[in-house]
Design an enzyme around this catalytic site. Structure first.
Site, PDB file in Angstrom:
ATOM      1  N   ASP A  85       0.871  -1.186   0.000  1.00  0.00           N
ATOM      2  CA  ASP A  85       0.000   0.000   0.000  1.00  0.00           C
ATOM      3  C   ASP A  85       0.902   1.229   0.000  1.00  0.00           C
ATOM      4  O   ASP A  85       1.656   1.465   0.951  1.00  0.00           O
ATOM      5  CB  ASP A  85      -0.892  -0.029   1.239  1.00  0.00           C
ATOM      6  CG  ASP A  85      -2.024   0.983   1.186  1.00  0.00           C
ATOM      7  OD1 ASP A  85      -1.948   1.922   0.377  1.00  0.00           O
ATOM      8  OD2 ASP A  85      -2.987   0.834   1.958  1.00  0.00           O
ATOM      9  N   ASP A  96      -3.199   7.327  -3.340  1.00  0.00           N
ATOM     10  CA  ASP A  96      -3.158   6.184  -2.435  1.00  0.00           C
ATOM     11  C   ASP A  96      -3.547   4.956  -3.247  1.00  0.00           C
ATOM     12  O   ASP A  96      -4.653   4.903  -3.811  1.00  0.00           O
ATOM     13  CB  ASP A  96      -4.148   6.430  -1.294  1.00  0.00           C
ATOM     14  CG  ASP A  96      -4.053   5.403  -0.174  1.00  0.00           C
ATOM     15  OD1 ASP A  96      -3.266   4.447  -0.298  1.00  0.00           O
ATOM     16  OD2 ASP A  96      -4.782   5.560   0.831  1.00  0.00           O
ATOM     17  N   HIS A 155     -11.804   5.737   1.854  1.00  0.00           N
ATOM     18  CA  HIS A 155     -11.850   7.045   2.525  1.00  0.00           C
ATOM     19  C   HIS A 155     -11.672   8.174   1.534  1.00  0.00           C
ATOM     20  O   HIS A 155     -11.206   7.977   0.404  1.00  0.00           O
ATOM     21  CB  HIS A 155     -10.724   7.107   3.569  1.00  0.00           C
ATOM     22  CG  HIS A 155      -9.383   6.691   3.010  1.00  0.00           C
ATOM     23  ND1 HIS A 155      -8.528   7.572   2.414  1.00  0.00           N
ATOM     24  CD2 HIS A 155      -8.792   5.471   2.943  1.00  0.00           C
ATOM     25  CE1 HIS A 155      -7.443   6.914   2.002  1.00  0.00           C
ATOM     26  NE2 HIS A 155      -7.581   5.632   2.301  1.00  0.00           N
ATOM     27  N   HIS A 163      -6.996  10.437   5.529  1.00  0.00           N
ATOM     28  CA  HIS A 163      -8.300   9.859   5.850  1.00  0.00           C
ATOM     29  C   HIS A 163      -9.278  10.987   6.169  1.00  0.00           C
ATOM     30  O   HIS A 163      -9.254  11.540   7.263  1.00  0.00           O
ATOM     31  CB  HIS A 163      -8.211   8.893   7.036  1.00  0.00           C
ATOM     32  CG  HIS A 163      -7.505   7.614   6.714  1.00  0.00           C
ATOM     33  ND1 HIS A 163      -6.331   7.236   7.312  1.00  0.00           N
ATOM     34  CD2 HIS A 163      -7.811   6.623   5.848  1.00  0.00           C
ATOM     35  CE1 HIS A 163      -5.935   6.072   6.826  1.00  0.00           C
ATOM     36  NE2 HIS A 163      -6.812   5.685   5.933  1.00  0.00           N
ATOM     37  N   GLU A 188     -10.824   0.828  -1.403  1.00  0.00           N
ATOM     38  CA  GLU A 188      -9.864  -0.245  -1.137  1.00  0.00           C
ATOM     39  C   GLU A 188     -10.543  -1.484  -0.558  1.00  0.00           C
ATOM     40  O   GLU A 188     -10.569  -1.670   0.658  1.00  0.00           O
ATOM     41  CB  GLU A 188      -8.717   0.231  -0.250  1.00  0.00           C
ATOM     42  CG  GLU A 188      -9.081   0.915   1.046  1.00  0.00           C
ATOM     43  CD  GLU A 188      -7.849   1.310   1.843  1.00  0.00           C
ATOM     44  OE1 GLU A 188      -6.855   0.558   1.855  1.00  0.00           O
ATOM     45  OE2 GLU A 188      -7.875   2.384   2.456  1.00  0.00           O
ATOM     46  N   GLU A 276      -6.426  -1.183  -4.325  1.00  0.00           N
ATOM     47  CA  GLU A 276      -6.869   0.188  -4.043  1.00  0.00           C
ATOM     48  C   GLU A 276      -6.498   1.118  -5.188  1.00  0.00           C
ATOM     49  O   GLU A 276      -5.421   1.008  -5.770  1.00  0.00           O
ATOM     50  CB  GLU A 276      -6.228   0.684  -2.753  1.00  0.00           C
ATOM     51  CG  GLU A 276      -6.614   2.097  -2.348  1.00  0.00           C
ATOM     52  CD  GLU A 276      -5.962   2.538  -1.050  1.00  0.00           C
ATOM     53  OE1 GLU A 276      -6.476   3.492  -0.423  1.00  0.00           O
ATOM     54  OE2 GLU A 276      -4.933   1.938  -0.674  1.00  0.00           O
TER      55      GLU A 276
END
Length: 291
Positions: A85, A96, A155, A163, A188, A276
């Site tokens: 990640d 992300d 998020h 977040h 994700e 993700e």
């Protein structure tokens, strides 16, 4: 969204995608976790970008918040299922993205989270609720014979904020936040052979400053100086080189100045996969920055 901001999100996403593709090739049987983590993080720096958070590399039943520690001797082994990640930012605008590397016989489980992500992305458009996205994710994963992880979510993203609202569940929920044009979100999905819920380990390798009130311990003050350029984004324990690092970090956690993210795992012996992407919600759908 201003063009400059969109450009930063887009460029960060392009970098993150390219680095993740290179990085996943480093995850091979016998390779050192510490070497891989430091190598991927250095790629980000070499490109003139910043790390939005320490590279997460989670083994098997671990789902999130693991990374290498100083002197880490772990190596990748045959049969492992490895989640990577990566967060990259430009001027605080974050990409992300995550993928799963299969070193064993876990192709169906890997496919479950990957397909759930693809189906959720196809559904994104203004007016769709986060609860509807969660239902799509759950249905896709369960159709493969696995469970979504109910207490992990996607998020929103903001400048220097990894977040923000809205939370995007991995299970079906009634209602939820309607998506609006210009939202930046990370979806994700996690698929598991285990219980469908993660629990905290005692080990904490990733931390984040959440407060600014004064602390007495000199070593703690030195740590705060070291992380001042993070702008509130998470950092790794191994990034702190002070000899009293662990005492200082524990003091900062107790004082409420820093928060520690425990490694999150499903039940022992289970396997977890993750995928993700970061998206910008557009008038007619979405633009995936990390594709």
């Amino acid at each position: 969204m201003k063009d400059e901001i969109r450009d930063n999100y887009t460029e960060a996403g392009t970098l993150a995608s390219a680095i993740l593709k290179k990085g996943r090739g480093m995850v091979t049987v016998g390779a050192s976790l510490l070497d891989v983590v430091e190598g991927i993080e250095q790629m980000v720096v070499d490109e003139g970008a910043g790390l939005a958070f320490p590279l997460n590399v989670s083994f098997n039943e671990a789902a999130a918040h693991d990374t290498a520690y100083a002197g880490d001797e772990r190596v990748f082994a045959a049969g492992d299922l490895i989640k990577i990640d990566l967060g990259v930012h430009l001027d605080g605008y974050i990409a992300d993205t995550a993928t799963t590397v299969n070193l064993g016989d876990h192709a169906d489980l890997v496919s479950a989270s990957e397909q759930a992500l693809a189906e959720a992305i196809r559904a994104v458009r203004p007016g769709v609720t986060t609860g509807e996205l969660g239902g799509i994710i759950q249905q896709t994963i369960e159709a493969k014979g696995f469970k979504p992880i109910a207490n992990l979510t996607g998020h929103g993203l903001g400048q220097f904020q990894i977040h923000t609202q809205p939370s995007i569940p991995n299970i079906r929920l009634i209602g939820g936040t309607p998506l609006v044009e210009g939202m930046v979100i990370a979806i994700e999905p996690f698929a598991t052979t285990g219980s469908g819920r993660v629990n905290d380990e005692q080990r904490i390798e990733i931390l984040q400053q959440i407060g600014n009130h004064p602390v007495r311990m000199p070593a703690a003050r030195r740590v705060l100086e070291d992380i001042s350029d993070r702008n509130g984004m998470p950092f790794a324990r191994r990034w702190i080189t002070d000899q009293k690092r662990d005492l200082a970090l524990n003091a900062l956690i107790r004082a409420g100045v820093c928060y520690g993210y425990p490694v999150l795992h499903d039940q022992p012996g289970s396997m977890v996969s993750q995928h993700e992407h970061t998206l910008i919600v557009t008038e007619e759908g979405s633009f995936v920055t990390t594709a």
